[in-house]
Design an enzyme around this catalytic site. Structure first.
Site, PDB file in Angstrom:
ATOM      1  N   CYS A  28      17.342   9.343  14.247  1.00  0.00           N
ATOM      2  CA  CYS A  28      17.164   9.943  15.571  1.00  0.00           C
ATOM      3  C   CYS A  28      18.496  10.065  16.310  1.00  0.00           C
ATOM      4  CB  CYS A  28      16.162   9.171  16.425  1.00  0.00           C
ATOM      5  SG  CYS A  28      14.529   9.087  15.692  1.00  0.00           S
ATOM      6  N   LYS A  71      10.990  -3.692  19.352  1.00  0.00           N
ATOM      7  CA  LYS A  71      12.235  -4.061  18.666  1.00  0.00           C
ATOM      8  C   LYS A  71      12.640  -5.506  18.980  1.00  0.00           C
ATOM      9  CE  LYS A  71      14.184   0.634  18.902  1.00  0.00           C
ATOM     10  NZ  LYS A  71      13.831   1.214  17.615  1.00  0.00           N
ATOM     11  N   HIS A  89      20.827   8.049  20.814  1.00  0.00           N
ATOM     12  CA  HIS A  89      19.534   8.293  20.164  1.00  0.00           C
ATOM     13  C   HIS A  89      18.936   9.547  20.827  1.00  0.00           C
ATOM     14  CE1 HIS A  89      15.236   7.549  19.308  1.00  0.00           C
ATOM     15  NE2 HIS A  89      15.604   6.639  18.419  1.00  0.00           N
ATOM     16  N   ASP A 124      20.558   2.756  27.854  1.00  0.00           N
ATOM     17  CA  ASP A 124      19.519   2.613  26.853  1.00  0.00           C
ATOM     18  C   ASP A 124      19.818   1.298  26.128  1.00  0.00           C
ATOM     19  OD1 ASP A 124      17.897   2.583  24.670  1.00  0.00           O
ATOM     20  OD2 ASP A 124      18.516   4.533  23.877  1.00  0.00           O
ATOM     21  N   GLN A 152      18.659  -1.445  21.803  1.00  0.00           N
ATOM     22  CA  GLN A 152      19.274  -2.169  20.696  1.00  0.00           C
ATOM     23  C   GLN A 152      20.097  -3.365  21.162  1.00  0.00           C
ATOM     24  OE1 GLN A 152      18.723  -1.528  17.504  1.00  0.00           O
ATOM     25  NE2 GLN A 152      17.723   0.476  17.646  1.00  0.00           N
TER      26      GLN A 152
END
Lengths: 145, 418
Positions: free
Chosen positions: B376, B235, B134, B209, B212
């Site tokens: 993104c 999220k 991202h 990261d 997700q």
């Protein structure tokens, strides 16, 4: 439904069978415009002849059906008209697109471009319709001797 | 359904938004949770109640409300530490989102006020990311590379959407490796243990990261083997405006502050300051108090359902979707086509039809909310030679019926552009 009114048959026809697509010689000015929010882009050339007559508008690019069809309609409307006439069509088209669906389209001036009236109700898509038309305006200005 | 205890219809009733309709009576089919998730009543009510009855500033107010607010805010930290298996609650730093967490770590490197050798960075040193990141895990490292002269390198992506581990991208000059735990486009879950092993063997630190992954899988930061983990509240059924950086204590202690301000200090003189211990060293100014408390409630909600059950439900949805989408011959999945090492995010293209047109028709006529564009992750799309994709992303409240609605919608899109 709302979507149906945006994807008019005429827009889909131009998207599937674009008119005047492809970059051609000769030309007086070439511009490249992008829409950073969706990545649509267009390269557009204009050739202006005597008495401000638009001899050719050629273009290439990628993007959604609205942006690609708008370029095709622009090619048809501008080629053969004069700089002055075509810029008044650009102004009317811009007024329609920025009118949030509240503006009555002048079909006399816009011809086939009235098919885009439904797009004005979708703020996120207005830029798609205007991409090639703004590029054309820019190219015409740059082509002036 | 997944198990007798997982009842998706019951779960949907916890989310007030699913009781509404879209204009013209269209049902809402929300397949955009990878972008942002919907909120359960528990989160909404916890935030409302705190604002209504307990609100005050945290950490500094010497009164009842200050104590109640501080207790709720720090209580949220405890809940989140427990949720991700942090060895210490003080390793959980509240940020405004995952982007800020990533930037916070990036600014610790090559910083003249930090002489710890693990964080020095200059020409000849290397930063390693991947092609599937991202933008929030690309741009902070580009900026770091520009500030310090360090070289930015990346792992490529294979045709089937996996990290290409065949090349030796990590070398002894690498100081930091930062990759997605799960790709926000491909759905690919990356092999963290292998990456951590390579990074640590080279003497580098590794950041994930996890924006997700934490919302969708049981994640234990201590078992992952990473040094830093970033994720975001909105999220994972929590509010926007709150994110989390987890880091190992010894590293956080060695890092300089990121933002200066109130509450991050120990003592201040006109010419210098000393800093509070972690986590407060990294929480300058009044934090997003109610958002943190809301995230604590989100974690309570997810824990109540059980992350194993959430993961299993999404796995079922993903299997169903991968199969159902085969019904469309001109559809090309961008990412793994099998369930192995992937989560519930499915990106695809429809031949000859731009994703913006796909998304518009799905929304206007079927109420199906998906994301269209480059999500993104522009370099990833360039890698596949496409400007954009359509992305459906699933969560605990989605149903196979909603995937059927997506497939019906896609058939109609094809008809419009046939």
């Amino acid at each position: 439904m709302i979507g149906e009114s945006m994807y008019q048959e005429l827009i889909l026809e131009h998207y599937k069978h674009p008119q005047g697509r492809g970059l051609r010689e000769p030309y007086d000015a070439e511009v490249h415009h992008v829409n950073p929010t969706c990545g649509d882009e267009i390269t557009l050339r204009v050739k202006v002849g005597d008495a401000g007559k638009i001899l050719d508008v050629s273009y290439d690019g990628q993007g959604c059906s609205i942006s690609q069809a708008a370029a095709s309609v622009l090619h048809e409307l501008a080629t053969g008209s004069t700089v002055e006439e075509s810029l008044s069509v650009v102004d009317e088209f811009t007024r329609l697109m920025q009118g949030r669906g509240q503006v009555e389209a002048d079909e006399e001036v816009l011809g086939d471009a009235v098919a885009f009236a439904g797009v004005a109700k979708f703020p996120a898509r207005v830029k798609c319709a205007l991409l090639s038309w703004m590029a054309y305006k820019d190219a015409v200005v740059r082509s002036a001797p | 359904m997944t198990s007798t205890s997982f009842d998706v219809e019951k779960i949907r009733k916890d989310f007030p938004i699913f009781s509404r309709e879209l204009p013209d009576g269209r049902p809402l089919v929300y397949l955009d949770s990878g972008n942002s998730s919907q909120k359960p009543e528990l989160v909404i009510e916890t935030m409302r109640e705190h604002l209504a009855l307990h609100y005050s500033n945290v950490g500094r107010a010497m009164h009842v409300l200050g104590a109640e607010s501080t207790e709720a805010y720090e209580g949220a930290r405890d809940k989140i530490a427990g949720f991700v298996g942090a060895p210490s609650r003080d390793e959980v730093i509240f940020t405004k989102n995952a982007s800020e967490a990533l930037n916070l770590v990036a600014y610790a490197f090559g910083n003249p006020i930090n002489t710890d050798p693990r964080f020095t960075l200059g020409p000849g040193d290397e930063i390693v990311i991947s092609e599937m990141e991202h933008h929030s895990n690309i741009v902070p490292w580009q900026l770091l590379s520009q500030r310090t002269g360090a070289t930015l390198k990346w792992f490529g992506v294979t045709d089937d959407g996996r990290l290409d581990l065949s090349a030796d991208v990590i070398t002894e000059r690498t100081k930091i490796v930062s990759v997605a735990h799960q790709s926000n486009v491909l759905g690919t879950v990356n092999p963290v243990a292998e990456l951590a092993r390579r990074a640590h063997e080279a003497g580098a630190l590794i950041m994930l990261d996890a924006s997700q992954s934490v919302p969708h899988h049981p994640v234990n930061v201590a078992e992952l083997g990473a040094d830093f983990v970033a994720f975001t509240g909105h999220k994972m059924v929590g509010p926007s405006g709150i994110g989390v950086l987890w880091g190992r204590t010894e590293l956080l202690d060695a890092m300089p502050p990121f933002l200066g301000g109130g509450e991050m200090i120990e003592a201040v003189w006109m010419d210098h300051s000393t800093y509070a211990p972690v986590p407060h060293k990294f929480e300058a100014g009044t934090p997003p108090i109610v958002e943190a408390i809301g995230l604590g409630a989100a974690v309570d909600y997810l824990t109540g359902i059980g992350m194993d059950a959430v993961e299993a439900h999404e796995r079922e949805l993903t299997a169903y979707a991968l199969e159902a989408l085969r019904d469309l011959p001109s559809l090309r999945i961008i990412g793994p086509e099998t369930l192995e090492g992937r989560g519930g995010t499915v990106a695809f293209t429809l031949e000859g039809i731009h994703p913006h047109d796909v998304g518009q028709i799905l929304d206007d006529q079927f109420g199906v909310a998906v994301r269209v564009g480059h999500h993104c992750a522009r370099p990833l799309h360039l890698r596949f030679g496409i400007p954009a994709t359509t992305r459906a992303s699933f969560y605990l409240y989605n149903t196979t019926g909603e995937i059927d609605a997506l497939v019906r919608g896609l058939h109609h899109v094809q008809k419009v552009f046939a």
